[in-house]
Design an enzyme around this catalytic site. Sequence first.
Site, PDB file in Angstrom:
ATOM      1  N   HIS A   1       0.803  -1.216   0.000  1.00 45.09           N
ATOM      2  CA  HIS A   1       0.000   0.000   0.000  1.00 45.09           C
ATOM      3  C   HIS A   1       0.842   1.275   0.000  1.00 45.09           C
ATOM      4  O   HIS A   1       0.298   2.373  -0.008  1.00 45.09           O
ATOM      5  CB  HIS A   1      -0.955   0.006   1.198  1.00 45.09           C
TER       6      HIS A   1
ATOM      7  N   GLU B   1      -5.109 -11.952   7.784  1.00 53.32           N
ATOM      8  CA  GLU B   1      -5.962 -10.809   7.471  1.00 53.32           C
ATOM      9  C   GLU B   1      -7.340 -11.208   6.978  1.00 53.32           C
ATOM     10  O   GLU B   1      -8.139 -10.340   6.619  1.00 53.32           O
ATOM     11  CB  GLU B   1      -5.291  -9.950   6.389  1.00 53.32           C
TER      12      GLU B   1
ATOM     13  N   ASP C   1      -7.414  -5.121   7.660  1.00 53.09           N
ATOM     14  CA  ASP C   1      -8.075  -6.078   6.778  1.00 53.09           C
ATOM     15  C   ASP C   1      -8.813  -7.152   7.555  1.00 53.09           C
ATOM     16  O   ASP C   1      -9.898  -7.590   7.147  1.00 53.09           O
ATOM     17  CB  ASP C   1      -7.057  -6.723   5.835  1.00 53.09           C
TER      18      ASP C   1
END
Length: 258
Positions: A53, A153, A179
């Site tokens: 990310h 996650e 997540d």
Amino acid sequence: MVIEIDTVRAAWAAGRAARNGWLTVPDPHLVEVVAAYAAGHDVLDALTLDLQHGLFDRAGTAHAVRAIEAHGLAPLVRLPAVEESTIGFVLDLGVRGVIAPMVSDVDVAAELVAACRYPPAGRRSFGPVRTALRAGADPVAAADTVLAFAMIETADALDRAPEIAAVPGLDGLFVGPGDLGVALGLGPAQDRGEPAIHDAFRRVLDACAAAGVRAAVHATDPGYAAARAADGFALVTTWSDVPALAAGLDAAKAGFVA
């Protein structure tokens, strides 16, 4: 034989959790400023470059790894995915560990381990870009000490945590609360206190304890991270660049009284 200093394992040897920082901004000067201050003031043991990310490209990743190493911290990478060429590239740069996102089953965890190790233990291609530069360096021996963490996650990953933790060669499980919270129907958040999340933490800790590996967790608040270390997490993120910048701006606004 030369193997880079591993400040994460040094923290564990000292009987404490390793303190991790998180970087998404791919500016080499910012990386160096953070690494220099964190090392000089004993703030962190490791800095993780977020390739999932964050905005790091290949050249930026290489510059950041150099900056982190220059100040004596362990460079880690959160991978964009479990993909052999990317894993080999960052390990050839000299990162001390990789964190793989969205690992939901044993097969993917085994692929992660295989990509980190040279044959016969794995299938990593030999091309030591930076790990062979120093006189006496042994890239093959160094590869055996690289940390491989699988992120928990998803709901499936949480259910399979005991089996994933037991994959040979895996060093631990890394909880991604954002997540995982989405997967459990709680929505995205960090530093969270929902009972379901804390139950998930306990399940991951128990799975790691049973398998003889370590548990890690992401956070943005140092107090929250310290509480997770007290719970038994061995690697905790105590600082993250964008939340820290936002907090600094909020403090500047609140502190300025004209």
